[in-house]
Structure formats: structure tokens, C-alpha cells
Design a protein around this motif. Structure first.
Motif, PDB file in Angstrom:
ATOM      1  N   VAL A 105       0.870  -1.174   0.000  1.00 35.78           N
ATOM      2  CA  VAL A 105       0.000   0.000   0.000  1.00 35.78           C
ATOM      3  C   VAL A 105       0.909   1.226   0.000  1.00 35.78           C
ATOM      4  N   ILE A 106       0.645   2.170  -0.894  1.00 36.07           N
ATOM      5  CA  ILE A 106       1.442   3.407  -0.907  1.00 36.07           C
ATOM      6  C   ILE A 106       0.605   4.500  -0.251  1.00 36.07           C
ATOM      7  N   GLY A 107       1.145   5.063   0.837  1.00 35.84           N
ATOM      8  CA  GLY A 107       0.459   6.159   1.525  1.00 35.84           C
ATOM      9  C   GLY A 107      -0.041   5.737   2.893  1.00 35.84           C
ATOM     10  N   ALA A 108       0.149   6.626   3.869  1.00 35.14           N
ATOM     11  CA  ALA A 108      -0.292   6.367   5.246  1.00 35.14           C
ATOM     12  C   ALA A 108      -1.154   7.504   5.761  1.00 35.14           C
ATOM     13  N   GLY A 109      -1.983   8.059   4.865  1.00 34.32           N
ATOM     14  CA  GLY A 109      -3.072   8.929   5.304  1.00 34.32           C
ATOM     15  C   GLY A 109      -4.246   8.030   5.667  1.00 34.32           C
ATOM     16  N   VAL A 110      -5.423   8.637   5.776  1.00 38.07           N
ATOM     17  CA  VAL A 110      -6.572   7.842   6.218  1.00 38.07           C
ATOM     18  C   VAL A 110      -6.910   6.741   5.213  1.00 38.07           C
ATOM     19  N   ASP A 136       1.909  13.749   9.630  1.00 32.08           N
ATOM     20  CA  ASP A 136       2.296  14.858   8.747  1.00 32.08           C
ATOM     21  C   ASP A 136       1.512  14.860   7.435  1.00 32.08           C
ATOM     22  N   THR A 137       0.454  14.065   7.369  1.00 30.56           N
ATOM     23  CA  THR A 137      -0.331  13.988   6.130  1.00 30.56           C
ATOM     24  C   THR A 137      -1.482  14.993   6.148  1.00 30.56           C
ATOM     25  N   THR A 138      -2.108  15.154   4.995  1.00 31.02           N
ATOM     26  CA  THR A 138      -3.345  15.954   4.930  1.00 31.02           C
ATOM     27  C   THR A 138      -4.391  15.376   5.875  1.00 31.02           C
ATOM     28  N   SER A 139      -4.432  14.062   5.963  1.00 29.30           N
ATOM     29  CA  SER A 139      -5.442  13.422   6.810  1.00 29.30           C
ATOM     30  C   SER A 139      -5.353  13.893   8.255  1.00 29.30           C
ATOM     31  N   ARG A 145      -6.391  23.786  -1.107  1.00 24.53           N
ATOM     32  CA  ARG A 145      -5.722  24.134   0.159  1.00 24.53           C
ATOM     33  C   ARG A 145      -6.725  24.424   1.269  1.00 24.53           C
ATOM     34  N   GLY A 146      -6.460  23.834   2.437  1.00 20.28           N
ATOM     35  CA  GLY A 146      -7.266  24.114   3.624  1.00 20.28           C
ATOM     36  C   GLY A 146      -6.373  24.578   4.753  1.00 20.28           C
ATOM     37  N   GLN A 147      -6.918  25.376   5.651  1.00 19.74           N
ATOM     38  CA  GLN A 147      -6.156  25.824   6.823  1.00 19.74           C
ATOM     39  C   GLN A 147      -7.060  25.765   8.046  1.00 19.74           C
ATOM     40  N   GLU A 154      -1.694  26.156  14.202  1.00 14.32           N
ATOM     41  CA  GLU A 154      -2.291  26.473  12.897  1.00 14.32           C
ATOM     42  C   GLU A 154      -1.745  25.435  11.920  1.00 14.32           C
ATOM     43  N   GLN A 155      -2.627  24.924  11.072  1.00 20.25           N
ATOM     44  CA  GLN A 155      -2.211  23.812  10.202  1.00 20.25           C
ATOM     45  C   GLN A 155      -2.761  23.995   8.802  1.00 20.25           C
ATOM     46  N   VAL A 156      -2.009  23.468   7.847  1.00 24.25           N
ATOM     47  CA  VAL A 156      -2.457  23.488   6.446  1.00 24.25           C
ATOM     48  C   VAL A 156      -2.495  22.063   5.925  1.00 24.25           C
ATOM     49  N   GLY A 157      -3.514  21.761   5.127  1.00 25.51           N
ATOM     50  CA  GLY A 157      -3.597  20.460   4.464  1.00 25.51           C
ATOM     51  C   GLY A 157      -4.065  20.661   3.035  1.00 25.51           C
ATOM     52  N   LEU A 158      -3.617  19.778   2.144  1.00 27.80           N
ATOM     53  CA  LEU A 158      -3.979  19.872   0.726  1.00 27.80           C
ATOM     54  C   LEU A 158      -4.958  18.759   0.384  1.00 27.80           C
ATOM     55  N   ARG A 159      -6.229  19.122   0.258  1.00 28.51           N
ATOM     56  CA  ARG A 159      -7.237  18.125  -0.126  1.00 28.51           C
ATOM     57  C   ARG A 159      -6.933  17.635  -1.538  1.00 28.51           C
ATOM     58  N   PRO A 160      -7.073  16.335  -1.763  1.00 25.36           N
ATOM     59  CA  PRO A 160      -6.795  15.827  -3.114  1.00 25.36           C
ATOM     60  C   PRO A 160      -8.000  16.003  -4.028  1.00 25.36           C
ATOM     61  N   GLY A 161      -8.057  17.150  -4.712  1.00 27.02           N
ATOM     62  CA  GLY A 161      -9.193  17.431  -5.595  1.00 27.02           C
ATOM     63  C   GLY A 161      -9.112  16.624  -6.875  1.00 27.02           C
TER      64      GLY A 161
END
Ligand SMILES: Cc1cc2nc3c(=O)[nH]c(=O)nc-3n(C[C@H](O)[C@H](O)[C@H](O)COP(=O)(O)OP(=O)(O)OC[C@H]3O[C@@H](n4cnc5c(N)ncnc54)[C@H](O)[C@@H]3O)c2cc1C
Length: 319
Positions: A10-15, A41-44, A193-195, A269-276
Motif C-alpha cells: 500500500v502506498i500512503g499512510a493517510g486515512v 504529517d499527512t493531509t489526513s 488548500r485548507g487551513q 495552525e495547520q495546512v492540508g492539501l485536499r486531493p481534488g
């Protein structure tokens, strides 16, 4: 050895990667996850996160995924260690929402329209509903533990190409979120982008989320002693650094709805990049004699869809 007994990479350890890893490992598959970033450290890890209606495509699959996930999160809410709990709150809009509700709202037993007195100033329409809220930093730890307890192996090790992945395993599940843009070369994947501003909880136990398509909105989700405040959704913005002006806007909008948030102590304060993406991609493809199951492009709903997508990806992997 049968194909279903083959190891899976499996590639990736977000949700998505962790949930898919859990489903596969608990089905008895030998699973290794390789990830470029630690789960925290992921977007999740940045997501708010709430289970809620997902206005994404393909609509029939999304309905199935969100329904299946609702059942899992409702069950997980009985286990305090999971970081999931059921919370009452309001989903509201500054325009009339009409009477047509997404089909998945039937899963919410206590859904009802807000009375005018229950709507904050500037809002004209809304619903009260009890839904699962997921405290992502705790929940990702829970998934890692569950994955490793089922025998899974988690490696901090970026995958440089799909050829690199299939050299390691004949079955690969690609859960790279916005990273699929580069790894798969899928030009349809882009960051949204989300914050968030995380504050000490001044005593809230209800959530609030604004239903809108605009870039700026109001949302606050309480998780015990912290509240996650949002939000923004800016297409094609790759900047991962929190911006002061964005945080100030988030705090101002949230305080206008819930005055107790006005002076709440800021913890982070945090930023995450939703995968659109135009549509969520959960499908298998043949690649150099191996099988790659793609599971990415969940936009702003990757948590809400996670269990449904993970079960489907695992089915495609032959679990
Ligand atoms: C501010 C904000 C609020 C949100 N709120 C909600 C919400 O309330 N409810 C909801 O359902 N969703 C919400 N979301 C959306 C949700 O966070 C995403 O849809 C979800 O996290 C996507 O999960 P993922 O596992 O696909 O991707 P990610 O979490 O981005 O994980 C991708 C993984 O792939 C790895 N990776 C990428 N490329 C490679 C490579 N080449 N080699 C190895 N590993 C690689 C990364 O290191 C990472 O481990 C929110 C998002 C944001 C930003």
C-alpha cells in the motif's frame, strides 16, 4: 501460493492508506505500507474531521462508500480509544437549502430543520444532526496500532515510481492523495488548500459547519479539550505554510457564530492539501504484469468515505 495470499504494497499512510491497510491485514493479507510522510504529517492529520454527506462523483459509488463508512464510524464511537465520537450540531447555509437532501442524510436518525432561532445571524437555512466527529491525530494513531496489531508493516520510504512499486509486490494499492498527481501522472488531481486554527476548547460540545461552495466558510469541530476551526478551500494552491491573514479570517468568522471562540487560546495552525479530482478514483489497472488498485482523489471527504473505499479497494485486491 494463491494470488490472494501474495503480499500487498500500500502506498500512503493517510486515512485511505491506513484504513485500506487495516482491512487487508485483518483479512489475513501480508501488507506493507510505504509512505513519504509520517501519518501525523499527512493531509489526513489536518482534517477536522466530520462524517457528512459527500457531494462527489461517481454518485452511486460515493453513496455506498459514505454509507459503509457511517456504519464503521458509528461503531467506532463506542470505543473511546478510536478518537471518534458522536456529536450534535448544525449544518447551515446563508442561502435556502431547499427540501431536497442528499440520500445519505437518511442515515442520520435525528436530522431535523433548524428553527429560525437556532440559526446564527446571516444564515437562512440549516439542519440539526448528530454525526460522527473524528479527532484525526488520535484516530490515525489508532489506525496505525490496529494495522500493526494485525501484522502490518509501516515504512517511511517514498515510492519513486509505479515501476518501483510493482518491483516490490504484484498487488499495489495506491493511496497517495494529492501525491497521485506526480506518482500516477494524473493531471486531474490538484490541491485544494485548507487551513485550520486549533484552539483550547472554551466549553463547546456541539459542532457547526457552513454549507457553501465558496472559498471561505465557517466550521468548528470540538474534540475534547481542543476545537478545530476552519475554514478555507482554495483550488490549485500548493502552499503548505499557514498564513496569518487566513487564520485571522477563520477566527473572526467562527467567533461571529460562537462568541466563546473569540478569545480561545490558539494551540496550533495547520495546512492540508485536499486531493481534488473530478471524481474519486477507486479502480484496478494492470501495470507491467502487476495489479495496481487506485484509491485517491477524495477531495474534502476522504475521511467520510474512508471505510467504504478501503473495503472496495481490498475487494479489488482480492482480499
Ligand atoms: C482543512 C481540511 C479539512 C478537512 N475536513 C474533512 C472532513 O471534515 N471530513 C472529511 O471526510 N474529509 C476532510 N478533509 C479531506 C481529507 O483530509 C482528505 O480527503 C483525506 O485526508 C485524503 O486522504 P488520503 O489518505 O487520500 O491522502 P493523504 O492524507 O494526503 O495521504 C497521502 C499519503 O500518501 C503518501 N504519498 C504520497 N506520494 C507518495 C509517494 N510517492 N511515495 C510514498 N508515499 C506517498 C503521503 O506521504 C501520505 O502518507 C479535510 C481536508 C482538509 C485539508
Amino acid at each position: 501460493m494463491t494470488e490472494s495470499a501474495d503480499p500487498v504494497l500500500v502506498i500512503g499512510a493517510g486515512v485511505q492508506g491506513l484504513t485500506t491497510g487495516v482491512v487487508l491485514a485483518e483479512a489475513g493479507r501480508r501488507v506493507r505500507i510505504r509512505t513519504a510522510d509520517r501519518p501525523q504529517d499527512t493531509t489526513s492529520a489536518v482534517a477536522g474531521a466530520m462524517w457528512g454527506p459527500a457531494m462527489l462523483r461517481p454518485a452511486d459509488r460515493v453513496l455506498y462508500w459514505v454509507t459503509r463508512s457511517h456504519a464503521e464510524f458509528t461503531a467506532l464511537a463506542r470505543d473511546e480509544a478510536s478518537g471518534v465520537h458522536l456529536a450534535a450540531g448544525r449544518m447551515a447555509a446563508r442561502a435556502d437549502l431547499g427540501d431536497t437532501l442528499p440520500a445519505e442524510t437518511k442515515l442520520i436518525p435525528d436530522l431535523r430543520r433548524c428553527t429560525p432561532a437556532e440559526l446564527p445571524e446571516g444564515f437562512v437555512s440549516g439542519y440539526r444532526a448528530t454525526v460522527p466527529l473524528i479527532d484525526m491525530p488520535r484516530y490515525l494513531d489508532y489506525l496505525v496500532d490496529r494495522f500493526q496489531d494485525a501484522g502490518g508493516e509501516l515504512l517511511l520510504s517514498p515510492v519513486t515510481s509505479l515501476a518501483d512499486a510493482v518491483a516490490e509486490a504484484a498487488t499495489v494499492v495506491n493511496c497517495t492523495g494529492v501525491g497521485a498527481c506526480e506518482l500516477v501522472g494524473d493531471p486531474g488531481v490538484h490541491p485544494v488548500r485548507g487551513q485550520h486554527v486549533i484552539v483550547r476548547n472554551p466549553g463547546l460540545d456541539e459542532y457547526f459547519i457552513e454549507l457553501t461552495n465558496s472559498e471561505e466558510f465557517v466550521g468548528y469541530l470540538p474534540h475534547g479539550d481542543r476545537v478545530v476551526l476552519g475554514g478555507v478551500a482554495v483550488e490549485h494552491d500548493w502552499d503548505r505554510t499557514p498564513r496569518d491573514d487566513v487564520s485571522a479570517g477563520i477566527r473572526r468568522r467562527c467567533a461571529a457564530v460562537e462568541p466563546r471562540l473569540a478569545d480561545a487560546e490558539v494551540l496550533a495552525e495547520q495546512v492540508g492539501l485536499r486531493p481534488g479530482r473530478d471524481a474519486v478514483r477507486v479502480e484496478a489497472e494492470r501495470y507491467e504484469g502487476a495489479r495496481i488498485i487506485h484509491n485517491y482523489g477524495h477531495g474534502g471527504c476522504g475521511v467520510a468515505l474512508s471505510w467504504g473505499c478501503a473495503f472496495e479497494a481490498a475487494d479489488l485486491a482480492g482480499a
